[in-house]
Every structure is written in C-alpha cells, then in structure tokens.
Design an enzyme around this catalytic site. Structure first.
Site, PDB file in Angstrom:
ATOM      1  N   HIS A   1       0.810  -1.217   0.000  1.00  0.00           N
ATOM      2  CA  HIS A   1       0.000   0.000   0.000  1.00  0.00           C
ATOM      3  C   HIS A   1       0.841   1.263   0.000  1.00  0.00           C
ATOM      4  O   HIS A   1       0.429   2.284  -0.527  1.00  0.00           O
ATOM      5  CB  HIS A   1      -0.989  -0.021   1.181  1.00  0.00           C
ATOM      6  CG  HIS A   1      -2.149  -0.917   0.908  1.00  0.00           C
ATOM      7  ND1 HIS A   1      -2.883  -1.525   1.882  1.00  0.00           N
ATOM      8  CD2 HIS A   1      -2.677  -1.319  -0.263  1.00  0.00           C
ATOM      9  CE1 HIS A   1      -3.828  -2.261   1.330  1.00  0.00           C
ATOM     10  NE2 HIS A   1      -3.716  -2.157   0.025  1.00  0.00           N
TER      11      HIS A   1
ATOM     12  N   ASP B   1       3.075 -10.231 -15.055  1.00  0.00           N
ATOM     13  CA  ASP B   1       3.077 -11.671 -14.827  1.00  0.00           C
ATOM     14  C   ASP B   1       4.163 -12.358 -15.643  1.00  0.00           C
ATOM     15  O   ASP B   1       4.799 -13.294 -15.165  1.00  0.00           O
ATOM     16  CB  ASP B   1       1.704 -12.266 -15.155  1.00  0.00           C
ATOM     17  CG  ASP B   1       0.759 -12.137 -13.980  1.00  0.00           C
ATOM     18  OD1 ASP B   1       1.184 -12.450 -12.856  1.00  0.00           O
ATOM     19  OD2 ASP B   1      -0.381 -11.688 -14.169  1.00  0.00           O
TER      20      ASP B   1
ATOM     21  N   CYS C   1       0.226  -3.816 -21.726  1.00  0.00           N
ATOM     22  CA  CYS C   1      -0.498  -3.238 -20.594  1.00  0.00           C
ATOM     23  C   CYS C   1       0.215  -3.519 -19.270  1.00  0.00           C
ATOM     24  O   CYS C   1      -0.263  -3.139 -18.215  1.00  0.00           O
ATOM     25  CB  CYS C   1      -1.936  -3.731 -20.547  1.00  0.00           C
ATOM     26  SG  CYS C   1      -2.059  -5.504 -20.307  1.00  0.00           S
TER      27      CYS C   1
END
Ligand code: PEP
Ligand code: MG
Length: 578
Positions: free
Chosen positions: A189, A455, A502
């Site tokens: 975060h 990924d 992306c």
C-alpha cells in the site's frame, strides 16, 4: 562523513533531496485487565468500534479526494475488518469471561493476525499491516488516547520501518518529499499510495534503513530504488540537475498530455489507461488517455457474497463504453482465483496460487460464470465494436475453447433476439512464457495480443511478484523477458495482428525506445503515468528506437540493458547506476 548508498525497491518514481524525518509511532499495548461488568465492557467496545468506523469513513473520503477511488477502497477493506463476525465473536467471548474490552480486543486481534500469518497467501500476508492499523485505531478509542499525527515544520523525507495507509493519507502532502521504508514491496500500500500521490518512494530497504538518521540529508531516487545518505558534491550536483530535468519534463508532459504521442518522425501511438473501476475513467481522461486499454473486471467479482448478475454487469460495461466512446475499452475477463479469492466460489486453498487456477483457467472451470460475463459483454457492446481480452492463456486449446464459447454465446443471444456487438475482437494476454513461445500459432486465432509484463516477468524469471525477497530478481529489463517480447511481437506482425502492452513496463520511460523498437502498436498504463510516457515517445524516431532495441537484445543482463538504455537517453538518467 562519507556517502552511503543503500538499495531498495523503486516503488514510486521521482527524485527528492532533503532531511530525514524518522517516523516511529508508539504502539499501544494494554496489559491483561479484568473488566467491569459485561454489559459495560460490551458497550465500551461498541462505542470504540463506532468511533473507529466513523474515522475510517472520513479517511476513505480524504483518500478519495487526495488519491482516487481505487486507493480509497483500501479503507473500505478496513471497515470490513471491523465487521468480521468471527473476530467480534472472539472479543465478546473474552469479555464474557471477565476480560476488559481493551485487552479482549488486543488478544483477539493478535490471534487473528497470527492465523493470517500462517496462511500461505502473500496477498493476505501483505494485509497484516492494514489489520494492525485497524487494531490500533480501536485500541486508541478504548484507552482514550489521541491519534498521533505527523507534525512537520519543513519539507522532509519520511523514513519509517513501515507506514500504514492511514499515516500516509494523513501526511501533509506539501511537506513530504519522499517515503523510505524498511518493509513493503512494489504492490504494498505504501507503493500504491505514494504513486497515486506523486511522491517518490523507495521501499524494502530492510535493516539498512537504520543508517538513515534524523536530520541527515539524503537523496531518494525513486527511479532506481536508491537512497544516498550524506551525498558527496558530485552526486548532489548530478541529482539536482536530474531533479530539475524531471520537473521540466513533468511540466511539458502535463501541458501536452491531451495531444497525441507521436515520434519525431511521425509514427503515432495510442496511449490508453489501465483501470480497475469505472470511477477511474474521469482521471484517465484528465491524464490524456485515449480510451481504456485494460479494464480489470475483477472489481465486480471480489469482496462480495454472490457473483454479479448478467444485467448488473451489462449496465456497468455499457456505461463504460458510452463514457469512453468513440475511443475503445479493452475488457479483460475476470482474472480471479489464486491470490484473488471470490468467496461464493469456495475455491480450495492452493499451495502456489500464482501457478494455480486463476484467470481463464478458473473461467473455463466455472463455465457459467464466464458465460454470464461474455453474455453481458456482448450485450453491452450492442451496435459497436467490442474488445475482449483473456488473461493467463497458456495453450492453444484454451484459445480454441474460448473462441468456441464466444461463438456459442453470440449464437444464443441472436436466437434470443438480443442486440449484440457488431464486431468482436478477441485478444489474449501474453503473460505466461508458453503463450509467448507459441505466439505464432496463437496469432492465427486471435485479433490482438496484450503483453502482460507483470506476470510474464514473474513466470519467466520464477520470481513471485508479491514476494519482497525475489523483487530484485523480477526485473522486466531482463534480456530473457525482452526476447520473449520480441518473439510475440514478430509472430503477431507476421499475421497482421496488433500488439498492445499493458504491463507496468509500458509506464517506464526508460523502456520506451525498447518497446517502440520491438514494434509495439499500442500502450496502456496507470493513468498518472500517461503524460510522462507520451512525452518519452516524442523524444525518439522509430528508427532510433529500433536500433536501441536491436542492441539491447544482444545484452546478457538486466543491469546491462538498463545501463545501456540510460546511456541512450542522455538527457534523462545518464550515468546513474541501478
Ligand atoms: C500483467 O500481468 O502484466 C497485467 C497487466 O495484468 P495484472 O497486473 O492485472 O496481472
Ligand atoms: Mg497479469
């Protein structure tokens, strides 16, 4: 005093120079205490929970204003912790056994956190800090202590072992130059919030952070994940120039963000936004996005007790298409499973969630869920062109099955007399090495590829993207990854297919000549990164970029690739090491 350089993980870009402020909030700890009568203690608990809820709502509003809806959702999750029936039951049970409300709360929460720490799930483990944040908030109310806020009299670099989301949101933005933390990874975060606030950050510094002392001047290089304490004159001059250059570029980028991104020799690239909630469309547009290049539809499927209905989905997708029209929206079918659980599917625990049933594997296993999403998408696209993207594809059979499924759904809708998309473009994420290696065959049966370098990096380098320990290995500039990208792009182009990117790599200005030179056709990234990316595209000609890509592909290590790219971008970050 000599210069010290410590390395961490580059979590939010930018350069800062200023004095260290050590943030070490004291933790509230209560001794085991007997309570008053049960009713009084339960009422105290209730009051503290209500006050904490109220504070969290205010924080969510503040976060929504300061950073955006996605980041504000962190606090909605905090509110959910406070409603966890199992946790509340445990606290009440302890109170019934004569424990005071504060010590009952503390003990139950500690137990809860310990349980979470034993779960083999990086995502949940990373949320332990959020839980501690919530636990402390309630304890403060139970013990009547005021919230410690950061009192800053001058602009500082905040150095802390860890930073809770609420501490970050409460920071006076104009006095915060940068964040440095011992803990945290690129998906923590701190990283997410720092990027949203536009504050440079280096995380995961570990125990090296202890060399940073209050008041000491440091340089924080959020581009390279480097902190330099007591910098010598040479580093100071270099970084001052660098910061000025970045500021100048940022100004230019902001002024030209709504203009197309064209190379110096006139090749223009659509630059679109990655979003995970419809509320982000406005920000995407404000940052100059030309459509949505990746809608992560997971937001509709997680944190709820029932799957979304076809109609609920159709309405949301349609509203998005209309909001973005005439620019396109690329809808990625849900990438749930693994580390993103959906309670209503009762998914079994997996030892290696990233190698498990996620993305399209889950969609094909839970076929009705995917069918419903496809029906909703095809109906939402009525009268228009629709782009659908499938995540986690690793075989040709999967693509064939998916294509068949889409055709079946189209046929079914036609027979039911439903209006549907005029043309459907089907794309696949290239995020598993097998898909890149098989790109030639896959390109025959899809309309476009989208390179998911987040990924793809973790899979090709066998380095879990959520594990701080493997973060330094998971470098998307690794030549092995670049070679896979090259394979995929060339295969797509041999079949006249479009290639989009992306993954986060698209938002790295350093990577741009490489990506353009490899032959990428469209880019999509976090909205905030768009102005800077467009500006970086404008610095190159396609031919120059191709030369850079050719040269980079010959190198052997990620460090060599980075340092080569730095030397080719003399204005930007020359002579900086990683
Ligand atoms: C990726 O893997 O690069 C990607 C864009 O998808 P996500 O980050 O949602 O996994
Ligand atoms: Mg992915």
């Amino acid at each position: 005093m000599s210069e010290k350089r410590i390395r961490g993980i580059a979590a939010s870009p930018g350069i800062a120079l200023g004095p260290v402020y050590r943030y070490e909030p004291s933790l509230i700890k209560v001794e085991e205490e007997g309570g008053q009568d049960e009713a009084t203690e339960l009422a105290r608990l209730e009051a503290a929970l209500a006050a904490a809820r109220q504070e969290i709502r205010l924080l969510a509003e503040e976060a929504g204003r300061a950073v955006g809806p996605k980041e504000a959702a962190i606090f909605s999750a905090h509110e959910l912790f406070l409603q966890d029936p199992e946790l509340l039951q445990q606290v009440q049970e302890r109170i019934r056994h004569q424990q005071g409300a504060a010590s009952a709360w503390q003990a139950a929460f500690q137990h809860y956190i310990q349980q979470l720490q034993t779960v083999q799930n990086e995502y949940l483990q990373a949320r332990v800090l959020d839980l501690e944040d919530v636990a402390q908030r309630v304890l403060r109310h139970l013990t009547g202590q005021a919230e410690e806020s950061l009192q800053l009299s001058e602009p500082v670099v905040i150095v802390a072992r860890e930073l809770t989301p609420s501490a970050i949101v409460r920071c006076p933005r104009e006095r915060v130059l940068a964040f440095c933390t011992a803990q945290g990874g690129p998906t923590s975060h701190v990283a997410i919030l720092a990027r949203a606030l536009g504050v440079p950050a280096v995380v995961g510094l570990g125990d090296n952070l202890e060399v940073l002392r209050p008041g000491q001047v440091v340089i924080v290089d959020g581009e390279q994940g480097l902190v330099i304490a007591e910098p010598e004159a040479e580093a100071l001059v270099h970084y001052q120039q660098q910061a000025q250059w970045l500021q100048h570029q940022a100004r230019l980028a902001a002024e030209t963000r709504q203009q197309p991104a064209c190379t110096r020799d006139g090749r223009c690239y659509p630059v679109r936004a990655n979003i995970q909630a419809p509320e982000e469309v406005a920000a995407a547009r404000a940052f100059g996005a030309e459509g949505i290049g990746l809608l992560r539809t997971e937001f509709l499927f997680l944190d709820r007790q029932q799957a979304p209905s076809e109609e609920e989905q159709r309405e949301i997708y349609r509203a998005l298409i209309e909001a973005v029209h005439p620019a396109p929206v690329v809808f990625r079918t849900f990438d749930i499973g693994g580390d993103k659980p959906a309670p209503y599917l009762s998914l079994p625990r997996e030892a290696n969630p990233f190698l498990g049933v996620r993305g399209i594997r889950l969609g094909l296993k839970h076929r009705p869920l995917l069918r419903t999403q496809l029906r909703a998408l095809l109906r939402a696209g009525a009268g228009q062109e629709l782009r659908v993207l499938f995540p986690m594809v690793s075989s040709y059979e999967e693509v064939e099955t998916l294509r068949r499924l889409v055709h079946e759904v189209e046929e079914e809708l036609r027979q039911q007399g439903q209006a549907l998309a005029e043309r459907v473009e089907l794309g696949i994420m290239i995020e598993v090495p097998a898909a890149a290696l098989l790109a030639d065959a896959l390109a025959e049966v899809v309309d476009f590829f989208s390179l998911g370098t987040n990924d793809l990096t973790q899979y090709v380098l066998a380095a879990d993207r959520t594990n701080e320990g493997t973060a330094p290995l998971a470098d998307p500039f690794h030549p092995a990854l670049l070679r896979l990208l090259q394979l995929a792009v060339e295969a797509a182009h041999r079949h006249q297919r479009r290639v989009e990117i992306c993954g986060e790599l698209a938002s790295e200005p350093l990577a741009l000549p490489l990506l353009l030179g490899l032959g990428i056709d469209e880019l999509s990234m976090a909205p905030r990164a768009i102005p800077r990316c467009k500006q970086a595209i404008r610095r190159w000609t396609l031919q120059e970029a191709q030369q850079v890509a050719q040269q980079a592909l010959r190198l052997r290590t990620a460090a060599e690739v980075r340092s080569y790219l730095h030397t080719c971008s003399p204005d930007e970050t020359s002579s900086l090491e990683r």
